[in-house]
Scaffold this active site. Structure first.
Site, PDB file in Angstrom:
ATOM      1  N   LYS A   1      -9.926  -3.054  -3.232  1.00 29.32           N
ATOM      2  CA  LYS A   1      -9.330  -3.525  -1.940  1.00 29.32           C
ATOM      3  C   LYS A   1     -10.673  -2.999  -1.206  1.00 29.32           C
ATOM      4  O   LYS A   1     -11.568  -1.569  -1.188  1.00 29.32           O
ATOM      5  CB  LYS A   1      -8.331  -3.036  -1.108  1.00 29.32           C
ATOM      6  CG  LYS A   1      -6.604  -3.381  -1.804  1.00 29.32           C
ATOM      7  CD  LYS A   1      -5.606  -2.408  -0.985  1.00 29.32           C
ATOM      8  CE  LYS A   1      -6.135  -1.137  -0.943  1.00 29.32           C
ATOM      9  NZ  LYS A   1      -4.835  -0.392  -0.439  1.00 29.32           N
TER      10      LYS A   1
ATOM     11  N   ASP B   1       0.089   4.971   0.974  1.00 29.92           N
ATOM     12  CA  ASP B   1      -0.558   5.539   2.475  1.00 29.92           C
ATOM     13  C   ASP B   1      -1.047   5.001   3.281  1.00 29.92           C
ATOM     14  O   ASP B   1      -0.914   4.523   3.473  1.00 29.92           O
ATOM     15  CB  ASP B   1      -1.709   6.262   2.238  1.00 29.92           C
ATOM     16  CG  ASP B   1      -1.789   7.254   0.542  1.00 29.92           C
ATOM     17  OD1 ASP B   1      -0.858   8.201   0.673  1.00 29.92           O
ATOM     18  OD2 ASP B   1      -2.618   7.669   0.191  1.00 29.92           O
TER      19      ASP B   1
ATOM     20  N   ASP C   1      -1.304  -0.752   6.069  1.00 32.94           N
ATOM     21  CA  ASP C   1      -1.643  -0.639   7.645  1.00 32.94           C
ATOM     22  C   ASP C   1      -2.856  -0.843   7.665  1.00 32.94           C
ATOM     23  O   ASP C   1      -3.716  -0.048   9.091  1.00 32.94           O
ATOM     24  CB  ASP C   1      -1.271   1.295   7.898  1.00 32.94           C
ATOM     25  CG  ASP C   1      -2.372   2.048   6.630  1.00 32.94           C
ATOM     26  OD1 ASP C   1      -2.577   1.887   5.477  1.00 32.94           O
ATOM     27  OD2 ASP C   1      -2.895   3.311   7.411  1.00 32.94           O
TER      28      ASP C   1
ATOM     29  N   ASP D   1       1.194  -1.309   0.597  1.00 33.51           N
ATOM     30  CA  ASP D   1       0.289   0.124  -0.021  1.00 33.51           C
ATOM     31  C   ASP D   1       1.079   1.457  -0.293  1.00 33.51           C
ATOM     32  O   ASP D   1       2.279   1.335   0.800  1.00 33.51           O
ATOM     33  CB  ASP D   1      -1.286  -0.105   1.089  1.00 33.51           C
ATOM     34  CG  ASP D   1      -1.999   1.065   1.515  1.00 33.51           C
ATOM     35  OD1 ASP D   1      -2.376   1.935  -0.198  1.00 33.51           O
ATOM     36  OD2 ASP D   1      -2.275   1.537   2.399  1.00 33.51           O
TER      37      ASP D   1
END
Length: 265
Positions: free
Chosen positions: A184, A15, A209, A13
């Site tokens: 996602k 961010d 995250d 990912d």
């Protein structure tokens, strides 16, 4: 379950993993360099469908991270890939920005308001009542309803903004039709990313995250999952879910090797 030393390909990912508010996170630049030195196949993933890979590559470069555009996989690209696999050379009415319209054009799609095969809703900061009304009428008339990502809100300096999922909910309420969501936590986004770099689930890891998108989708795609604590997750968030990642790390800096890098290629 793969061990980390068996991993050959990487999905990550963006961010909360590599950057936070346009600032690089500790170890991000070093990890990207490590993958380049090893010539390891990798892709940086994002559910944001506003920007093209070229735009995102430039934004990352401004943050001090070198990620070529061919190493970026967005929900817009995954959506275009899915639509082209279902109806090659099809047509679409799109609510969204350059990221999704460019991806669909490059996949051979025609943009039209006349009986399109798909109504595709992506991220935009310029939603219009007219466009939403058109989408509702086209879906009611039989066009298939596709959404790039399910995120209901997005961040801004002034607080949350309505995002793709919120607009999709409005359209669903008006039509009674639920969309097919490509991004996602649909593991299809990871599978299309792996196809892009010729990876296989048994030797691919996903770094994220978020438990509710990155990790659950990684598990469902059969990947080695790594949760980093530099985004929104904490121990209480992890404990809310019946599943756990293969690894929990403080950040991507823990993936940077202290050993000299030698490529097998």
């Amino acid at each position: 379950m793969s061990r980390r030393d068996e991993i050959e390909c990487w999905l990550t990912d963006m961010d909360g993993v590599l950057v936070h508010e346009n600032e690089p996170l500790p170890g991000a630049a070093e990890l990207l360099q490590q993958w380049r030195d090893l010539d390891a196949p990798y892709l940086v993933l994002t559910n944001n469908s506003i920007f093209t890979p070229r735009d995102l590559s430039a934004r990352l470069r401004a943050s001090g991270l070198i990620v070529p555009e061919d190493r970026i996989w967005t929900s817009a690209l995954a959506t275009a890939d899915f639509c082209a696999s279902q109806i090659p050379g099809g047509s679409a009415f799109v609510i969204g920005e350059a990221g999704i319209t460019t991806a669909l054009h490059e996949a051979g799609f025609i943009m039209t308001e006349t009986s399109p095969d798909y109504v595709v809703v992506g991220e935009t900061r310029n939603y219009s009542f007219e466009a939403i009304t058109k989408a509702i009428r086209l879906i009611a008339a039989g066009s298939r309803f596709i959404v790039t990502n399910p995120d209901a809100t997005g961040p801004s300096a002034d607080g949350p903004l309505p995002a793709t999922g919120a607009i999709a909910a409005l359209i669903t309420k008006a039509t009674g039709k639920d969309p097919y969501v490509v991004g996602k936590p649909n593991p299809m986004m990871f599978r299309s990313a792996m196809n892009r770099i010729g990876a296989h689930s048994e030797n691919t890891a996903m770094i994220g995250d978020r438990m509710d998108t990155d990790i659950v989708a990684g598990i469902e795609a059969g990947l080695h999952t790594i949760l980093v604590m530099t985004g929104i997750s904490d121990e209480a968030e992890i404990n809310r879910y019946p599943f756990r990642p293969d690894e929990i790390l403080a950040g991507v800096h823990e993936l940077v090797s202290d050993e000299p890098i030698e490529s097998d290629l």
